[in-house]
Write a protein that holds these residues in place. Structure first.
Motif, short mmCIF file in Angstrom:
data_model
loop_
_atom_site.label_atom_id
_atom_site.label_comp_id
_atom_site.label_asym_id
_atom_site.label_seq_id
_atom_site.Cartn_x
_atom_site.Cartn_y
_atom_site.Cartn_z
N ARG A 1 -0.87 -5.67 7.50
CA ARG A 1 -0.37 -5.89 6.09
C ARG A 1 0.32 -4.58 5.25
O ARG A 1 1.35 -4.43 5.45
N THR A 2 -0.45 -2.97 6.09
CA THR A 2 0.38 -1.57 6.22
C THR A 2 0.35 -1.11 6.87
O THR A 2 1.42 -0.06 7.26
N LYS A 3 0.24 -1.82 8.33
CA LYS A 3 0.74 -1.48 9.74
C LYS A 3 0.37 -0.46 9.71
O LYS A 3 0.79 0.81 11.08
N THR A 4 -1.49 -0.33 9.73
CA THR A 4 -1.39 0.95 9.84
C THR A 4 -2.95 0.69 10.78
O THR A 4 -3.68 -0.53 10.28
N ASN B 1 -4.48 -3.42 10.64
CA ASN B 1 -3.71 -3.51 8.93
C ASN B 1 -2.36 -4.17 9.21
O ASN B 1 -1.98 -3.62 8.91
#
Length: 391
Positions: free
Chosen positions: A77-80, A75
């Motif tokens: 966007r969330t850097k996860t 992801n």
């Protein structure tokens, strides 16, 4: 001047899963015969996703995965990173729900060659059925009066945008543009069809029947003595018989059409299974004289076939040796076309390409006959080739 034209796009609503069901019938997806038929049908075809209409080329059908299979989702966007199934991802991101958890997955690649898996249920086929193609002219044709109405509607919308309070007006003002309400009429000039000169046949006037004329008069008549070249054919062992038959027909095609190039000898080059065509060729062709032609029979398609093709073309650029790649992967959609009755048409077209590559001309035209204003002038004609990528 702002030039605008109207277009009509046609998109098939037949999904890959629809055809998978049709091919499988009452048989299980685990049936090897079913898997082979499905793979052969879809490999190298282009599909468009139903949720954002992005296009992808199918490289393989993966029967070991299904919508319930789990992958690692990066992801950005969330850097996860999250473990999630393909069907849950489709529901979460695109708000669509897979109805068949046992359908195989489509394998393709992104711009960075990373593997991408798509759910067949959400992939439209871009191929238009023949019965639909016959109706396209009726559907897509726009009469001049209707076309004019579309232009006027666009002009009206653009004119509304010129209101000082409208945001688009600021953009128009930036470029000092103003929309004229009335259409501009220009006088069209239609050039005469050019004359085409063909060795031993021409001149003829090009027209709607040019393709038929060439098909009925394929025997060129060069008067020069044919030049002797060497032909090399690279192939993997499982493709030996196909390559042998193909090469024999190709050589006979050149003789039939009085080609100014003849092959004095043919050198078969066996490629180890999964090996490099270029490395195998180097063992036979150590030095180029500029009078060699190589046909590479590629047994793989998809990512591996692309890699082989690129290495062969790099070899061409480095050595100047003329090459032609023929995809004969049995799973390829075009396999029957390239090895069946249509193969003769392909061989004829390749023979014409070879003729042009050797410096001879299959046909030519005197442009000044059609455009008198160009008479006595040196004209540079630039042809731009277009590569249609996966997206």
């Amino acid at each position: 001047m702002f030039n605008v034209d109207t277009i009509t796009k046609v998109l098939s609503k037949v999904t890959v899963l629809d055809d998978i069901y049709h091919i499988a019938g009452n048989r299980n997806f685990a049936d090897p015969a079913v898997q082979k038929a499905i793979t052969r049908r879809f490999i190298d075809t282009v599909v468009a996703t139903s949720y954002n209409y992005q296009t992808y080329t199918i490289e393989d059908i993966d029967f070991t995965k299904n919508p319930a299979s789990v992958f690692t989702w990066d992801n950005h966007r969330t850097k996860t990173q999250t473990k999630i199934s393909f069907q849950d991802y489709a529901l979460k991101i695109h708000n669509i729900k897979a109805t068949d958890q046992f359908q195989p997955m489509i394998k393709t690649s992104g711009r960075q060659r990373q593997a991408i898996y798509l759910i067949p249920e959400f992939c439209y086929q871009t191929d238009i059925p023949d019965n639909a193609k016959r109706e396209l002219p009726k559907i897509c044709s726009v009469f001049p009066t209707d076309r004019t109405k579309k232009y006027e509607t666009l002009i009206s919308l653009l004119s509304m945008a010129q209101s000082p309070s409208a945001e688009p007006a600021k953009l128009l003002q930036t470029f000092n543009m103003r929309i004229k309400k009335n259409l501009t009429t220009v006088r069209a000039i239609q050039l005469k069809p050019p004359e085409l000169f063909i060795p031993g046949v021409g001149p003829i006037t090009a027209g709607n029947d040019f393709g038929r004329y060439m098909k009925e008069n394929p025997k060129f008549r060069w008067t020069e003595k044919p030049v002797g070249w060497k032909l090399y054919a690279t192939y993997e062992e499982q493709s030996k018989l196909i390559a042998q038959d193909w090469v024999n027909n190709f050589v006979n095609t050149l003789k039939l059409h009085n080609c100014p190039v003849v092959f004095l000898e043919t050198t078969p080059v066996r490629v180890p299974k999964g090996g490099s065509h270029v490395e195998a060729l180097k063992t036979k062709l150590t030095k180029s004289t500029g009078m060699e032609f190589v046909i590479c029979f590629l047994s793989a398609s998809g990512a591996r076939g692309t890699e082989q093709y690129q290495s062969i073309k790099n070899f061409t650029l480095q050595t100047g040796v003329l090459t032609q790649c023929i995809d004969i992967d049995p799973n390829s959609k075009s396999f029957e076309k390239k090895t069946g009755k249509d193969a003769k048409n392909i061989q004829f077209n390749i023979s014409r390409q070879l003729i042009n590559k050797t410096g001879e001309l299959c046909w030519w035209s005197i442009i000044s006959n059609a455009v008198p204003s160009l008479k006595g002038k040196t004209v540079l004609v630039i042809g731009i080739d277009v590569y249609h990528g996966k997206k």
